[in-house]
Scaffold this motif. Structure first.
Motif, PDB file in Angstrom:
ATOM      1  N   PHE A  34      -0.761   7.054  -4.118  1.00 33.55           N
ATOM      2  CA  PHE A  34      -1.398   8.115  -3.342  1.00 33.55           C
ATOM      3  C   PHE A  34      -2.080   9.081  -4.304  1.00 33.55           C
ATOM      4  O   PHE A  34      -1.449   9.619  -5.212  1.00 33.55           O
ATOM      5  CB  PHE A  34      -0.365   8.854  -2.485  1.00 33.55           C
ATOM      6  N   ARG A  74       0.514  11.153   5.840  1.00 31.07           N
ATOM      7  CA  ARG A  74       0.133   9.787   5.472  1.00 31.07           C
ATOM      8  C   ARG A  74       1.128   9.187   4.482  1.00 31.07           C
ATOM      9  O   ARG A  74       1.491   8.003   4.582  1.00 31.07           O
ATOM     10  CB  ARG A  74      -1.276   9.788   4.870  1.00 31.07           C
ATOM     11  N   LYS A 106       2.982   1.400  -3.936  1.00 29.52           N
ATOM     12  CA  LYS A 106       1.991   2.203  -3.223  1.00 29.52           C
ATOM     13  C   LYS A 106       1.527   3.317  -4.147  1.00 29.52           C
ATOM     14  O   LYS A 106       2.299   3.815  -4.971  1.00 29.52           O
ATOM     15  CB  LYS A 106       2.558   2.797  -1.931  1.00 29.52           C
ATOM     16  N   LYS A 118       4.264   8.252   6.618  1.00 28.80           N
ATOM     17  CA  LYS A 118       4.099   7.123   7.539  1.00 28.80           C
ATOM     18  C   LYS A 118       3.967   5.800   6.799  1.00 28.80           C
ATOM     19  O   LYS A 118       4.515   4.782   7.229  1.00 28.80           O
ATOM     20  CB  LYS A 118       2.870   7.356   8.426  1.00 28.80           C
ATOM     21  N   GLN A 119       3.252   5.795   5.696  1.00 24.70           N
ATOM     22  CA  GLN A 119       3.007   4.535   4.998  1.00 24.70           C
ATOM     23  C   GLN A 119       4.170   4.104   4.106  1.00 24.70           C
ATOM     24  O   GLN A 119       4.353   2.910   3.880  1.00 24.70           O
ATOM     25  CB  GLN A 119       1.734   4.642   4.154  1.00 24.70           C
ATOM     26  N   ALA A 120       4.944   5.066   3.591  1.00 32.27           N
ATOM     27  CA  ALA A 120       5.958   4.714   2.602  1.00 32.27           C
ATOM     28  C   ALA A 120       7.389   4.924   3.060  1.00 32.27           C
ATOM     29  O   ALA A 120       8.292   4.163   2.659  1.00 32.27           O
ATOM     30  CB  ALA A 120       5.713   5.524   1.316  1.00 32.27           C
ATOM     31  N   SER A 131      -4.147  12.904  -0.938  1.00 33.56           N
ATOM     32  CA  SER A 131      -3.225  12.374   0.075  1.00 33.56           C
ATOM     33  C   SER A 131      -2.466  13.502   0.766  1.00 33.56           C
ATOM     34  O   SER A 131      -2.100  14.492   0.142  1.00 33.56           O
ATOM     35  CB  SER A 131      -2.238  11.401  -0.571  1.00 33.56           C
ATOM     36  N   ARG A 141      -3.614  -0.255  -5.329  1.00 33.01           N
ATOM     37  CA  ARG A 141      -2.300   0.285  -5.711  1.00 33.01           C
ATOM     38  C   ARG A 141      -2.182   0.424  -7.227  1.00 33.01           C
ATOM     39  O   ARG A 141      -1.175   0.087  -7.834  1.00 33.01           O
ATOM     40  CB  ARG A 141      -1.175  -0.608  -5.180  1.00 33.01           C
ATOM     41  N   GLU A 162      -6.059   3.627  -4.441  1.00 32.39           N
ATOM     42  CA  GLU A 162      -5.030   3.379  -3.430  1.00 32.39           C
ATOM     43  C   GLU A 162      -5.126   1.987  -2.850  1.00 32.39           C
ATOM     44  O   GLU A 162      -4.111   1.385  -2.489  1.00 32.39           O
ATOM     45  CB  GLU A 162      -5.135   4.442  -2.333  1.00 32.39           C
TER      46      GLU A 162
END
Length: 514
Positions: free
Chosen positions: A67, A75, A65, A78-80, A71, A44, A41
């Protein structure tokens, strides 16, 4: 309502590609299937290990990204996904769709498990992208980030290349929708849009549509989606310009859950299930060809080969910001499908879209358009209640008849033009034929005259030869004029017998014939 777009940026942006690997399922754990996927991760990167010809080989892919199997839903979101939903609130059109083999977690990523929330305020850990995006939108509305707004939703399904509305009433559940195209793009005719006021209402709508979606159990997935679905959220937001004018900005979020590609021999699909799998694989194959054509900058992109690619046309190479979530399995059992998904996602990274911020519409203009629409619907309602034989308003009926009359006139006009062209060409052909016949007849007459002259000349030549071979005392006396005539006739015969002429005896001198 037509939306006017602003100027597109020249450079464009690449499609955002996210790779998610699910954990090993119960069957894989029971069979102790080897793991062939390693996710990094931080870098990436995803590494696939394969055994080719007895040699261990590896391939590494890099995405925006990555995961891994551990994962969590929160998460990933929020991240993607959070930045994408924020761009919708800023006035862009955005699309998020999941792609992968059946049983790799697409529907879980998009819809998730039980929400454990009626009002949408406290979602469970298993809630997916769609419920979390709904919560983010209404949280922004309630915290006054958006002062005044309205939210509409639609939900449709593509099953065996047929579009149906998942929010239509029970009696119309089998009603087929049509895809039309206008200047603004692809439009789904007859698709119902529902206005929702809060997260609780939109969850009810989502659950109602999801319950109608076609699913079935296969050897690879206990709840396999047999159709593609598109859940669309459209937000109209009011804001005030520096000049104090109220304008409306529009953002649209398309949440697409694609049915998984499927190996029929492994999934155990038969009869109807096999036909479903064939249609699913065909539409996904067309999607792959579209991506390849866009990456290679081909002159022709086969959007129209499938309804799925027509629906996603603006999301692939168009004016929408797009995020693709590619899902894979970790075990060697599905290694072949995993390679296909990784290659597909890696190609999709190179697609460039040119997102445009939706043009603000003045509040006055929007109110005017809405008022016109309300008046039209009122007239339709009155006409339906009266049941006077026309179940639409007379105004709309007359407008429709006028349009038909104009079409008939256009058809008659084109037909008349075609008839004129046919008449002109017929006359031209007739004139050319007559001219040709006249020339043929003139040549025939000339041929007859030449043949007559040739025959006379041949007769005279034969007579001249007889005279030439006769003893001098038996030759008749010829005048100089007769001699010239004989000479001319001899030349004429020789000229007409070119290539077939006979060798004549030497001409008799004129002074011997005198």
């Amino acid at each position: 309502m037509a939306e006017v777009k602003g100027p597109a940026p020249e450079e464009g942006v690449n499609v955002n590609v996210i790779l998610r690997c699910r954990p090993a399922n119960t069957q894989e754990l029971a069979e102790r299937a080897p793991q062939v996927i390693q996710c990094n991760e931080a870098l990436r990167e995803v590494t696939l290990y394969q055994s080719v010809g007895g040699k261990q080989m590896s391939r590494t892919f890099r995405y925006d990204k990555v995961f891994g199997p551990d994962s969590k839903q929160e998460r990933v979101y929020k991240q993607a996904i959070v930045p994408i939903v924020q761009e919708v609130l800023d006035g862009f059109n955005c699309t998020i769709f999941a792609y992968g083999q059946t049983g790799t977690g697409k529907t879980f990523t998009m819809e998730g498990g039980p929400r454990n929330s009626v009002d949408g305020q406290n979602l469970s850990a298993e809630a997916g992208v769609i419920p979390r995006a709904i919560k983010q939108i209404f949280d922004a509305i309630e915290c006054n980030q958006v002062t005044d707004s309205s939210v509409k939703v639609s939900f449709m399904e593509l099953y065996n290349e047929e579009l149906t509305d998942l929010l239509s009433p029970g009696d119309d559940k089998d009603k087929r929708l049509r895809l039309l195209e206008d200047r603004s793009g692809v439009v789904v005719q007859g698709l119902e849009e529902m206005v929702v006021k809060n997260a609780a209402e939109i969850y009810q709508v989502l659950d109602r549509g999801t319950s109608k979606r076609r699913t079935a159990e296969t050897l690879l997935n206990k709840r396999s989606s047999r159709s593609h679905s598109v859940f669309t959220i459209t937000i109209h937001m009011k804001e005030t310009t520096a000049e104090g004018e109220d304008v409306i900005k529009i953002g649209k979020l398309n949440l697409v859950d694609l049915a998984g590609s499927e190996n029929i021999s492994r999934s155990g699909a038969k009869d109807n299930r096999a036909r479903e799998a064939g249609n699913i694989n065909q539409s996904l194959l067309t999607l792959g060809r579209v991506i390849t054509a866009l990456v290679e900058h081909s002159g022709h992109v086969p959007y129209r080969d499938s309804k799925l690619t027509r629906l996603l046309r603006d999301s692939l190479g168009g004016k929408t910001k797009t995020c693709i979530i590619a899902t894979i399995g970790p075990s060697v059992v599905c290694a072949e499908e995993t390679v296909s998904t990784l290659d597909y996602a890696h190609r999709a990274k190179n697609i460039r879209n040119r997102p445009e911020l939706n043009q603000r519409i003045s509040k006055t203009t929007m109110i005017k358009e809405l008022t016109t629409e309300i008046d039209r619907l009122k007239l339709d309602l009155i006409a339906t209640r009266e049941k006077n034989g026309i179940y639409i308003s007379t105004e709309r009926y007359e407008a429709s008849e006028l349009e038909r009359a104009q079409l008939r006139e256009a058809v008659m006009k084109h037909k008349a033009e075609v008839e004129v062209l046919v008449t002109e060409h017929t006359e031209e052909v007739t004139a050319l034929t007559a001219s040709h016949d006249a020339e043929v007849m003139a040549l025939s007459r000339h041929k007859v005259e030449l043949e007559q002259q040739l025959e006379e000349a041949s007769s005279q030549l034969a007579q001249a030869q007889v005279w030439a071979n006769a003893p001098l005392r038996q030759q008749p006396a010829l005048s100089s004029r007769q001699c010239l005539q004989v000479e001319n006739q001899c030349c004429m015969v020789i000229a007409h017998r070119t290539g077939h002429c006979i060798l004549l005896q030497a001409a008799v001198p004129i002074d011997m014939l005198m």
